[in-house]
Design a protein around this motif. Structure first.
Motif: not given
Length: 243
Positions: A140-151, A176-185
């Motif tokens: 589910y986390f990986n399906s979230r929009p990038y801004p929501s993942q950062i939030g 700055e630390q995590f560009p889109e596509g690199s965010v892990k849950r």
């Protein structure tokens, strides 16, 4: 001339709104046992939920109120979003460091309420909550929009902060630390599933003789009489409650 400031300060704030009411449904549109789409609660919920999803004016049919309590019984309630449902239960996601998660971890008893005002319908669910698997939470986390993942990473949910600027600074750092596509849950973020023991379907009537049909798990050795307690499917029974 009276001191208006003091008068307002000293005024009573007991406001009578007893006449505030709207029209619900009438006797030509009741919810009776022969209207059930399913003899178990998940099928009936699916039928009502799909109607809510296709009803103009209901913008978030998956919005629900989650009630939790501490181990000593002090309750709290807040809106969350349903993110999945089926015969296993009703699923939502949150920060595991939040107040709701802390209460669920020490007292797994929980309740959910949906209110679809345009339909004059409510669904009330009572049961126990448990965390979903890491795989489910990752999916589910990986399906979230990038801004929501950062939030999700920026917020230490339910903790006290100095102001909104605190969040904005943290969000900027993470962007700055995590560009889109690199965010892990984050390990402190994931799902819960509420496994129901009872599910009540309520439809409001203008004369306040509301329709209430409750599904519940059959008690050990219980034999439905099909008068007050009706035989359902998959270990469920259903009964009408007085309004």
């Amino acid at each position: 001339m009276p001191n208006i400031k003091n008068s307002v300060k000293d005024a009573s704030y007991s406001v009578d709104i007893g006449e505030m009411r709207i029209k619900y449904k009438d006797k030509s549109d009741t919810f009776t046992e022969d209207h059930l789409e399913s003899k178990q609660p998940f099928g009936q919920f699916k039928a009502w939920f799909e109607i809510a999803c296709n009803t103009p004016g209901i913008l978030e049919p998956n919005a629900m109120f989650l009630a939790t309590a501490t181990k000593s019984g002090i309750p709290s309630v807040r809106p969350v979003l349903l993110k999945g449902y089926g015969s296993e239960g009703f699923k939502f996601y949150t920060n595991y460091d939040s107040r709701k998660a802390g209460e669920l971890d020490e007292n797994p008893n929980a309740a959910l309420t949906f209110y679809w005002e345009a339909l004059k319908r409510t669904v009330r669910i009572e049961g126990t909550a448990e965390r979903t698997s890491s795989t489910d939470s990752d999916c589910y986390f990986n399906s979230r929009p990038y801004p929501s993942q950062i939030g999700s990473m920026a917020s230490k949910q339910s903790s006290v902060i100095a102001g909104r600027e605190t969040l904005m600074v943290k969000e900027k750092e993470l962007l700055e630390q995590f560009p889109e596509g690199s965010v892990k849950r984050p390990p402190n973020w994931g799902g819960y599933i509420v496994i129901p023991k009872s599910v009540e379907f309520w439809q409001g009537q203008s004369d306040r003789l509301h329709d209430r049909i409750r599904f519940r798990r059959r008690k050990p050795g219980e034999k439905p009489d099909n008068i007050l307690v009706h035989e359902g499917d998959d270990g469920w029974v259903y009964e009408r409650l007085s309004p």
